[in-house]
Design a protein around this motif. Sequence first.
Motif, PDB file in Angstrom:
ATOM      1  N   MET A   1       0.846  -1.191   0.000  1.00 29.50           N
ATOM      2  CA  MET A   1       0.000   0.000   0.000  1.00 29.50           C
ATOM      3  C   MET A   1       0.884   1.244   0.000  1.00 29.50           C
ATOM      4  SD  MET A   1      -3.244   0.899   2.471  1.00 29.50           S
ATOM      5  CE  MET A   1      -2.345   0.537   3.987  1.00 29.50           C
ATOM      6  N   LYS A   2       0.805   2.023  -1.064  1.00 28.12           N
ATOM      7  CA  LYS A   2       1.640   3.210  -1.227  1.00 28.12           C
ATOM      8  C   LYS A   2       1.276   4.275  -0.192  1.00 28.12           C
ATOM      9  CE  LYS A   2       2.473   6.931  -4.568  1.00 28.12           C
ATOM     10  NZ  LYS A   2       1.849   7.973  -3.748  1.00 28.12           N
ATOM     11  N   GLU A   7       1.096  13.712  -1.397  1.00 33.48           N
ATOM     12  CA  GLU A   7      -0.235  14.309  -1.422  1.00 33.48           C
ATOM     13  C   GLU A   7      -0.514  15.124  -0.148  1.00 33.48           C
ATOM     14  OE1 GLU A   7      -0.467  10.597  -3.983  1.00 33.48           O
ATOM     15  OE2 GLU A   7       0.509  11.212  -2.128  1.00 33.48           O
ATOM     16  N   ILE A   8      -0.091  14.583   1.000  1.00 31.52           N
ATOM     17  CA  ILE A   8      -0.324  15.290   2.268  1.00 31.52           C
ATOM     18  C   ILE A   8       0.529  16.552   2.339  1.00 31.52           C
ATOM     19  CG2 ILE A   8      -0.239  15.129   4.777  1.00 31.52           C
ATOM     20  CD1 ILE A   8      -2.405  13.397   3.375  1.00 31.52           C
ATOM     21  N   ARG A   9       1.779  16.469   1.885  1.00 29.55           N
ATOM     22  CA  ARG A   9       2.613  17.673   1.868  1.00 29.55           C
ATOM     23  C   ARG A   9       1.993  18.746   0.980  1.00 29.55           C
ATOM     24  NH1 ARG A   9       8.053  18.089  -1.497  1.00 29.55           N
ATOM     25  NH2 ARG A   9       6.381  18.129  -3.050  1.00 29.55           N
ATOM     26  N   ASN A  54       2.356   1.544   7.131  1.00 23.59           N
ATOM     27  CA  ASN A  54       1.657   2.310   8.179  1.00 23.59           C
ATOM     28  C   ASN A  54       1.891   1.767   9.585  1.00 23.59           C
ATOM     29  OD1 ASN A  54       0.083   4.419   6.660  1.00 23.59           O
ATOM     30  ND2 ASN A  54      -0.648   2.582   5.620  1.00 23.59           N
ATOM     31  N   ASN A  55       3.155   1.587   9.916  1.00 25.25           N
ATOM     32  CA  ASN A  55       3.525   1.112  11.250  1.00 25.25           C
ATOM     33  C   ASN A  55       4.092   2.284  12.046  1.00 25.25           C
ATOM     34  OD1 ASN A  55       5.304   0.046  13.400  1.00 25.25           O
ATOM     35  ND2 ASN A  55       4.703  -1.944  12.571  1.00 25.25           N
ATOM     36  N   LEU A  56       3.340   2.760  13.036  1.00 23.36           N
ATOM     37  CA  LEU A  56       3.750   3.947  13.783  1.00 23.36           C
ATOM     38  C   LEU A  56       5.048   3.750  14.562  1.00 23.36           C
ATOM     39  CD1 LEU A  56       0.392   5.396  15.190  1.00 23.36           C
ATOM     40  CD2 LEU A  56       1.910   6.429  13.498  1.00 23.36           C
ATOM     41  N   GLU A  57       5.232   2.581  15.147  1.00 26.82           N
ATOM     42  CA  GLU A  57       6.450   2.323  15.917  1.00 26.82           C
ATOM     43  C   GLU A  57       7.683   2.392  15.014  1.00 26.82           C
ATOM     44  OE1 GLU A  57       6.958   2.097  19.044  1.00 26.82           O
ATOM     45  OE2 GLU A  57       4.887   2.071  19.749  1.00 26.82           O
TER      46      GLU A  57
END
Length: 223
Positions: A1-2, A7-9, A54-57
Amino acid sequence: MKNNLLEIRDAVQKFELHNGYWEEIVRDEKMGISYTEFKQDNGKNHIFIAMDENNLENMLTYAEKRSRENNNKPQDTYAIFIFKVREINEDTYKEVIAIEENEFIFKKYVFFYTDSELSSYCTAENEMSFDESIWGDRRIKDFTSLISKFVLRLVIKTPIIKLNFSPKELDSYNKILNDELATSKATLEKINELDIFIENQLKDSNMNVEKVAESLLNSLLEE
């Protein structure tokens, strides 16, 4: 998953920002991490990180590594994690709180969002203004809309955005509460318990707001 760091920036850049400049986006293919940094003129460094998985740690570990390599001062460093989730639920909030409440090394923010929220925003962004007038936009004033949730969360979680909230006409407290209860497991009894808990903490001690929040979080995690 890209991941969606680019896009957020781009979404962040549409707002008025504090004075500073962006570094180029760096891609670590081995770890599936994208990274950039916004350097304020006053010496503050804002690390933006997104990860394919998408792993926050792992994002936190990477941010700490990059901060040390760049010799960033901890007191002047902020990490903003771009965290895409399939849905926003109780587990999402627990993950986010666990990262944001840990202030070891530097201050942390987690901008969490769903594909649906990002898609709704991208569809409407060319029709929106990103100055103070945005708070009068009907799509933003509708707190239940995906666009509103995305934009408000982005402003709150991105400290380089200079735009301030302006007074708005809000729905009555009861309507907002009922809307939330319709999609939440919370009950009126639980909300009343939390109200009483917070009131007693503030009334019966000299605790500041941050300590009250920490006490409340510990109480919730023990349940």
